[in-house]
Design a protein around this motif. Structure first.
Motif, short mmCIF file in Angstrom:
data_model
loop_
_atom_site.label_atom_id
_atom_site.label_comp_id
_atom_site.label_asym_id
_atom_site.label_seq_id
_atom_site.Cartn_x
_atom_site.Cartn_y
_atom_site.Cartn_z
N ARG A 19 0.83 -1.22 0.00
CA ARG A 19 0.00 0.00 0.00
C ARG A 19 0.86 1.25 0.00
NH1 ARG A 19 -2.70 -2.43 4.17
NH2 ARG A 19 -1.95 -0.86 5.65
N GLU A 20 1.84 1.28 0.89
CA GLU A 20 2.69 2.47 1.01
C GLU A 20 3.52 2.68 -0.25
OE1 GLU A 20 4.94 2.04 4.63
OE2 GLU A 20 3.17 2.36 5.88
N ALA A 21 4.05 1.60 -0.82
CA ALA A 21 4.87 1.72 -2.04
C ALA A 21 4.02 2.21 -3.21
CB ALA A 21 5.52 0.38 -2.37
N LEU A 22 2.83 1.65 -3.36
CA LEU A 22 1.94 2.09 -4.44
C LEU A 22 1.53 3.54 -4.25
CD1 LEU A 22 -0.35 -1.04 -4.95
CD2 LEU A 22 1.34 -0.13 -6.55
N ALA A 23 1.19 3.91 -3.02
CA ALA A 23 0.78 5.29 -2.75
C ALA A 23 1.92 6.25 -3.06
CB ALA A 23 0.32 5.43 -1.30
N ALA A 24 3.15 5.90 -2.66
CA ALA A 24 4.30 6.77 -2.93
C ALA A 24 4.54 6.90 -4.43
CB ALA A 24 5.54 6.22 -2.23
N LEU A 25 4.47 5.81 -5.16
CA LEU A 25 4.67 5.84 -6.61
C LEU A 25 3.61 6.70 -7.29
CD1 LEU A 25 5.97 4.81 -9.26
CD2 LEU A 25 4.41 2.85 -9.12
N LEU A 26 2.37 6.49 -6.92
CA LEU A 26 1.28 7.23 -7.54
C LEU A 26 1.34 8.72 -7.20
CD1 LEU A 26 -1.44 4.54 -6.89
CD2 LEU A 26 -0.71 5.32 -9.16
N ARG A 27 1.68 9.04 -5.96
CA ARG A 27 1.79 10.44 -5.56
C ARG A 27 2.97 11.11 -6.27
NH1 ARG A 27 0.23 8.47 0.10
NH2 ARG A 27 -1.99 8.99 0.14
N ALA A 28 4.05 10.38 -6.46
CA ALA A 28 5.20 10.92 -7.18
C ALA A 28 4.85 11.22 -8.64
CB ALA A 28 6.38 9.94 -7.12
N SER A 29 3.83 10.54 -9.14
CA SER A 29 3.36 10.77 -10.51
C SER A 29 2.24 11.79 -10.56
CB SER A 29 2.88 9.45 -11.12
OG SER A 29 3.95 8.54 -11.20
N GLY A 30 1.96 12.44 -9.43
CA GLY A 30 0.96 13.50 -9.40
C GLY A 30 -0.46 13.03 -9.13
N ARG A 31 -0.63 11.81 -8.72
CA ARG A 31 -1.97 11.28 -8.44
C ARG A 31 -2.34 11.47 -6.97
NH1 ARG A 31 -4.70 10.54 -13.08
NH2 ARG A 31 -3.45 9.44 -14.60
N ASP A 32 -3.62 11.75 -6.72
CA ASP A 32 -4.16 11.71 -5.36
C ASP A 32 -4.52 10.27 -5.06
OD1 ASP A 32 -3.96 14.46 -4.91
OD2 ASP A 32 -5.94 14.84 -5.77
N VAL A 33 -4.21 9.82 -3.83
CA VAL A 33 -4.37 8.42 -3.47
C VAL A 33 -5.04 8.30 -2.11
CG1 VAL A 33 -3.15 6.23 -3.06
CG2 VAL A 33 -2.22 7.87 -4.69
N GLN A 34 -5.91 7.30 -1.98
CA GLN A 34 -6.45 6.88 -0.68
C GLN A 34 -6.19 5.39 -0.56
OE1 GLN A 34 -10.63 7.92 -0.41
NE2 GLN A 34 -10.15 9.55 1.02
N THR A 35 -5.69 4.96 0.60
CA THR A 35 -5.37 3.55 0.79
C THR A 35 -6.29 2.92 1.83
OG1 THR A 35 -3.69 4.00 2.47
CG2 THR A 35 -2.95 3.91 0.17
N PHE A 36 -6.48 1.61 1.65
CA PHE A 36 -7.33 0.82 2.56
C PHE A 36 -6.67 -0.54 2.76
CE2 PHE A 36 -9.86 3.73 0.07
CZ PHE A 36 -10.65 4.36 1.03
N ASN A 37 -6.80 -1.09 3.98
CA ASN A 37 -6.16 -2.38 4.24
C ASN A 37 -7.07 -3.58 4.02
OD1 ASN A 37 -7.77 -2.45 6.50
ND2 ASN A 37 -6.13 -2.02 7.94
N SER A 38 -8.31 -3.34 3.63
CA SER A 38 -9.23 -4.46 3.37
C SER A 38 -10.37 -3.99 2.46
CB SER A 38 -9.81 -5.01 4.67
OG SER A 38 -10.72 -4.07 5.23
N GLY A 39 -11.00 -4.96 1.85
CA GLY A 39 -12.18 -4.66 1.04
C GLY A 39 -13.30 -4.09 1.87
#
Length: 175
Positions: free
Chosen positions: A18-38
């Motif tokens: 989650r953290e790696a994906l959020a960092a990658l997406l934010r570095a590409s200018g995307r807003d991100v919200q993360t969740f640990n379960s469905g």
């Protein structure tokens, strides 16, 4: 095509992913919200924005496929599946359920960003189609009952005179 009204939801039970994906997406200018379960994702009030969902296939509790099924009932958020253990039946079910793509871990960053861009573009198209449909429905509701009755006749190619000669069901039903 990016704007402040675009959001990427990431649902994965692995905090590092989650953290790696959020960092990658934010570095590409995307807003991100993360969740640990469905369940956490489904229980959260979502913003009315253009969005896509990166969804882990296998999680404790609700599986990614179950989340996809519930999300598709209530919205048209494009779904990108990620998994560490891909199998053909799950991949087929995800794609038949409307997934944009199915990526295996470890993720290729460039491939992920291309798929996210495609999913956001798809979300823009879906939003426009929904707005157009709502506008058409509102216009249709603004017609009188007789106009609503004649519209399909005119759209099918009948001349105005032919449509006008059609008995009025609205008057007959209210008499």
């Amino acid at each position: 095509m990016e704007s402040a009204s675009e959001l990427v939801y990431v649902v994965d039970d692995d905090e590092r992913v989650r953290e790696a994906l959020a960092a990658l997406l934010r570095a590409s200018g995307r807003d991100v919200q993360t969740f640990n379960s469905g369940e956490e994702f489904l229980d959260t009030q979502h913003q009315n924005v253009i969005a896509c969902l990166i969804l882990d296939m296998r999680m404790p509790g609700m599986s990614g496929l179950e989340v996809q099924k519930l999300v598709s009932r209530d919205s048209q958020i494009p779904v990108i599946f990620i998994t560490g253990r891909a199998d053909v039946p799950s991949t087929v079910l995800a794609m038949k359920g409307g997934a944009i793509d199915f990526l295996t871990k470890p993720l290729d960053e460039d491939a992920l960003m291309r798929v996210v861009d495609a999913a956001i573009a798809r979300a823009h198209v879906l939003r426009k189609e929904a707005e157009d449909t709502a506008l058409l429905q509102a216009l249709h509701q603004s017609l009188t009952p007789r106009e609503q009755e004649l519209l399909p006749l005119l759209a099918s190619g009948r001349l105005n005179k032919q449509a006008a000669d059609t008995p009025c069901r609205y008057i007959a039903a209210t008499s």
